[in-house]
Design an enzyme around this catalytic site. Structure first.
Site, short mmCIF file in Angstrom:
data_model
loop_
_atom_site.label_atom_id
_atom_site.label_comp_id
_atom_site.label_asym_id
_atom_site.label_seq_id
_atom_site.Cartn_x
_atom_site.Cartn_y
_atom_site.Cartn_z
N GLN A 134 -0.24 7.44 35.68
CA GLN A 134 0.76 7.39 36.77
C GLN A 134 0.17 6.93 38.10
OE1 GLN A 134 4.16 8.26 36.96
NE2 GLN A 134 4.15 8.07 34.76
N ASP A 135 -0.43 5.76 38.09
CA ASP A 135 -0.89 5.14 39.33
C ASP A 135 -2.03 5.87 40.02
OD1 ASP A 135 0.55 2.91 39.27
OD2 ASP A 135 2.10 3.56 40.66
N SER A 136 -2.81 6.64 39.29
CA SER A 136 -4.01 7.11 39.97
C SER A 136 -5.17 6.25 39.47
CB SER A 136 -4.25 8.59 39.72
OG SER A 136 -4.13 8.89 38.37
N ARG A 155 5.96 -3.61 35.94
CA ARG A 155 6.08 -4.17 37.31
C ARG A 155 5.91 -5.68 37.33
NH1 ARG A 155 2.44 0.62 39.57
NH2 ARG A 155 3.89 2.22 38.89
#
Lengths: 599, 383
Positions: free
Chosen positions: A216-218, A400
């Protein structure tokens, strides 16, 4: 008849709007009327609008007449030597369009696309974009919404924001320690001074997972990279104090406060102050340390009181380090402001080493916070012994569609191996095929993947890992500025509930919807415990239902209305509810509390 | 085997048990296996039961609230028919919850009886009959005669033959619908005259506008019709809704015909039907958005809205009004009127629900706050 408006004001009518507009434009190209004028014919509302006001965004385009660009090879040969850009504008070859005149124009992207319908030609397709957007490499391979968000983030990146930052007193500024020029660059970065003011660092990135700490985007960061200076920055915060003058000849005084001063802190808090009441440079300061000592005359003095004894009392008004901050005094200035008051400014610096929770991003809206800092020896490595600086989650890309992010990694790898800059200019970048070919020639797999080894066990990963170089930005949002917790502290005067805000050491609000969660889980007693920050003991008269009190002289509970003969019992209530009862009483509503045994 | 099922009748509801019966028969399970299956059903069913003190209302609210944040504001379009725009998504959900009297886009789905629903031409004919026709549509022009103080309606012959009307029919309809008027026939036009002497011009104008709206034929309120093939039959989508009049049409299948106007269903078919309509309409919106909310939540909400016998919205004038506690009512949207009303009548708050206990910082009578302790006192025995 068509109405004509000049800067939104009606000025008259004309018969043939198209001819009129054409004439205005041709006169402008001849420079017989000022070039700042833009004219636009709106066919829907049948209006001609002429604009000459300030503040319109305008952009240059090449004029096309009869299907031919006015800018010819001849001009191009002379351009830069005999001919300047401004000359082309004067000659009417290039003109500036504003947003409304653009509605009347048909702009061709390339010279080969020109038809007789076209009125203008783009100087370069990159002129469609702003500075920030054109700085992103390969941005024609990226979805537009990501570009917009990415632009916003480039503005938040740390770098060398100005060369003379050491002489300035800007609020809340950050300077990156080892900024680098991007190796995958855009044409714009050459013409703008940006290349002299870099805003990020070229790092090695591997797209893989690592112990689940980059979901999750870390992102996972190599401890060794941080030790070598990756993402290190300095945070500057100025504190300033002015000696204000008040009526009656009273004024503030910058000094080490005397012990008799109202609100004196403690000797320890003033320990760094020198004789003039100002801290010395290079003092290591922590929370509550005073930076500039100051005393002020009492507040709310009026009329004759100015001459009374009260005027001689002084109140402490020193400036101390903000809540939760620390640092080193960097720079002290003693000067005067426009009103002639003494002005002292102290700049405090703090080195910010990347830690868990700090925000980083590439130039393609791939932002993330650090989820784990891994010791260098535990990082995965390639056959050549390269360890990535950052491990980036593969799930961040497909949904994305930031293909440009992947291309920059490929380009960055080619650039760092070959020692040449790679051109990533929008619409005009080095093709992917070429970069793949070069990478193959440099002795790597053409798709930029490599065999990697587990840093902890030494085992080979089954998958080939996509690894390369990319320009990474450190964004200004750091946990050090956000971190906050509280067990107990200040409360509001009116409601006795905890105050709000990190800067004041306030509480974290457990709001209405959070309360619903507690109820939904059936955790009523926990909910009660959460909400008892304002609990009070209230004495209730059993006879009248109003609030009584404890009489300390007679040592018994009494009701002011019914006297001491009635039974008065204590109950626990939230202070906010007691306040509500009081307010109801003020509205002439009689709220009565009927007590009964609970069980 | 039958005995075995009988044993479980106490624990498992009948529909579930019947399904288990057919399935075990289908898979030819032995008695031992059947027993283990039934045991499993029993424990599962027991687990699904709601425990005392479970905050179902708030769980329902959260079950709606969370997916509500994910809803997209996207209106649904029928392919090729842009006039069939129906409010969807969050706005529609709010409309249902608020129990608005008139939905912003009333729509009907008219099903026809099997014998009428097969041929497209027949369906088209029925659709044309359903569609509301106003005087405006059979007239080509409306003229105001200021000198004669009358309104002249020029009729469109073509349209009239389409609807099978004579000018006399129209004249009769006008007389029946407007007060104090006489209608004269004059070749291709009708002249509407007011019986009131010295009529004002503004009134004459009003008369003209009124006469435009006169209902000639069809079902009132049905603005547009759209026959569509759905699976094996033709159905008629209608913009506008009038369930009562629609049900009187012979060819339609009354059991399947539906409208999205919940209030109208309540008026025509009763509150039980309205409850079902609320459930169906919410399910439709939720399903369209690709979300999933357990039907029990929706049913609870529909029950709460219709429990009083009339449809009440989830608003301060609706079901919130029904709350017993003064403090609970006051904590939602308009505190002052509630507090004033309570003080005038001397209401007593029993502090039996959630909000009022949160306000007083008392344990909420739910979950861990529900059970109380009682001490069993034994009389002291003297030695």
């Amino acid at each position: 008849m068509t109405d004509v408006y000049l800067n939104e004001n009606y000025i008259g009518d004309i018969e043939n709007p198209k001819e009129f507009v054409r004439k205005v434009r041709s006169e402008r190209r001849k420079s017989s009327i000022p070039g700042i004028i833009n004219v636009y014919f709106d066919e829907n509302s049948n209006e001609v609008r002429i604009e000459s006001s300030k503040g319109r965004a305008r952009r240059p385009v090449i004029v096309v007449e009869n299907g031919k660009s006015l800018l010819t090879e001849k001009h191009m040969e002379k351009l830069g030597t005999e001919l300047k850009f401004s000359d082309l504008v004067k000659q009417g070859i290039i003109e500036y369009l504003d947003a409304s005149e653009e509605e009347n124009a048909l702009v061709a992207l390339y010279e080969k696309d020109i038809t007789t319908k076209h009125t203008h030609l783009e100087i370069s397709p990159i002129a469609m974009l702003g500075i920030c957007a054109s700085l992103m490499p390969y941005s024609n391979f990226c979805s537009s919404s990501r570009l917009i968000k990415g632009n916003k983030m480039q503005k938040q990146s740390l770098g060398l924001y100005t060369a003379n930052y050491l002489l300035r007193m800007d609020t809340d500024t950050n300077v990156l320690h080892y900024p680098q020029v991007p190796i995958v660059r855009s044409f714009t970065s050459e013409i703008f001074p940006q290349s002299r003011y870099p805003y990020g660092q070229n790092i090695v990135i591997a797209i893989m997972s690592y112990e689940g700490y980059n979901m999750q985007d870390s992102i996972i960061v190599n401890k060794g990279s941080i030790d070598r200076g990756f993402g290190r920055s300095t945070y500057f915060r100025p504190y300033s104090v002015e000696e204000l003058r008040y009526s009656g000849g009273l004024k503030d005084e910058i000094i080490i406060p005397d012990k008799e001063v109202k609100g004196y802190r403690s000797e320890k808090d003033y320990r760094y102050l020198e004789e003039d009441g100002i801290i010395f440079p290079e003092a290591k300061i922590k929370e509550s340390d005073v930076i500039i000592g100051k005393i002020s005359p009492p507040r709310f003095l009026g009329g004759m009181e100015e001459f009374s004894i009260a005027a001689n009392i002084r109140r402490e008004s020193s400036v101390s380090v903000k809540h939760g901050e620390k640092g080193v005094v960097d720079f002290v200035v003693v000067t005067e402001n426009e009103e002639g008051n003494k002005l002292v400014q102290v700049r405090v610096r703090e080195t910010r080493i990347p830690e868990i929770g700090d925000k980083f991003a590439s130039r393609h809206e791939q932002k993330g916070v650090i989820g784990l800092i891994v010791p260098e020896e535990d990082m995965p490595f390639t056959a050549a012994g390269i360890k990535p600086d950052i491990i980036f989650s593969p799930f961040s890309v497909p949904s994305r569609m930031t293909v440009s992010h992947m291309l920059e990694i490929l380009g960055g790898k080619v650039a760092s191996l070959s020692g040449k800059y790679i051109d990533g200019t929008v619409f005009d970048s080095k093709p992917e095929d070429e970069m793949r070919k070069e990478l193959l020639e440099l002795g790597f797999r053409e798709n930029s993947t490599e065999t990697m080894y587990n840093g902890m066990t030494g085992e080979v990963y089954k998958a080939k890992i996509y690894i390369g170089n990319i320009y990474y930005l450190r964004l200004r949002h750091m946990v050090a500025n956000r971190l906050h917790s509280r067990a107990s502290g200040k409360v509001q005067l009116l409601t006795r509930q905890p105050i709000e805000g990190r800067a004041r050491g306030g509480g974290l609000r457990l709001g209405e919807m959070e309360k619903d969660c507690f109820v939904a889980h059936g955790a009523s007693l926990l909910l009660k415990e959460r909400f008892d920050s304002d609990k009070t003991l209230v004495y209730v008269c059993e006879n009248c239902g109003l609030m009584g009190m404890y009489d300390h002289f007679k040592q018994r509970k009494t009701c002011p209305k019914c006297g001491s003969s009635t039974e008065v019992n204590a109950i626990e209530l939230s202070y906010a509810f007691k306040l509500l009862l009081d307010e109801l009483k003020a509205l002439c509503i009689y709220p009565r509390l009927n007590l009964k045994n609970k069980y | 085997m039958a005995d075995l099922f009988e044993q479980y009748e106490v624990f498992i509801p009948k529909p579930v048990l019947d399904r288990a019966k057919t399935l075990t028969k289908q898979y030819k399970l032995s008695e031992k296996d059947t027993k283990s299956v039934l045991d499993k059903i029993k424990t599962t069913y027991e687990d699904m039961k709601i425990a005392p003190g479970e905050a179902i209302g708030i769980v329902t609210a959260e079950s709606f609230g969370e997916p509500g944040t994910q809803m997209i504001l996207r209106s649904f379009h029928f392919a090729g028919a842009s006039e069939m725009k129906v409010t969807m998504g969050l706005p529609r959900l709010i409309e249902i919850f608020d129990a608005r009297k008139n939905p912003s886009t009333p729509v009907m789905e008219v099903y026809l009886q099997k014998k009428y629903s097969q041929s497209p031409t027949q369906v088209k004919e029925i659709a044309a009959r359903i569609k509301e026709t106003k005087l405006e549509e059979v007239a080509s022009e409306f003229l105001l005669n200021i000198i004669e103080n009358n309104v002249e309606v020029k009729l469109a012959r073509k349209k009239m033959t389409e609807f099978n009307l004579s000018s006399k029919d129209i004249a009769d309809i006008i007389v029946a619908n407007l007060k104090n008027v006489t209608v004269d026939q004059d070749r291709d036009s009708l002249i509407i005259k007011s019986t009131i002497k010295e009529i004002k011009l503004s009134e004459l104008y009003k008369l003209k506008e009124k006469s435009k709206e006169i209902h000639i034929s069809g079902v009132k309120g049905i603005a547009r019709v759209l026959p569509m093939k759905v699976e094996e039959e033709y159905i008629i989508y209608c913009v506008g809704s009038n369930l009562k009049d629609m049900l009187e049409i012979e060819e339609i299948d009354a059991a399947r015909t539906r409208t999205n106007d919940v209030a109208e269903i309540g008026d025509v078919l009763g509150v039980e039907a309205a409850r079902q309509a609320i459930v169906d309409e919410i399910l439709k919106v939720i399903g369209e958005q690709g979300l999933n909310i357990d039907i029990r939540h929706i049913m609870l909400l529909a029950d709460a809205m219709t429990a009083t016998g009339e449809i009440k919205g989830v608003t301060r004038s609706g079901i919130t009004q029904e709350k017993e506690s003064v403090l609970a009512k006051a904590s939602f949207e308009t505190p002052i009127p509630h507090l004033v009303d309570a003080s005038l009548t001397g209401e007593v708050d029993q502090l039996s629900s959630v909000i009022e206990n949160v306000m007083l910082n008392q344990p909420v009578p739910l979950g861990t706050g529900l059970p109380g302790l009682m001490a069993k006192m034994k009389p002291k025995v003297e030695k």
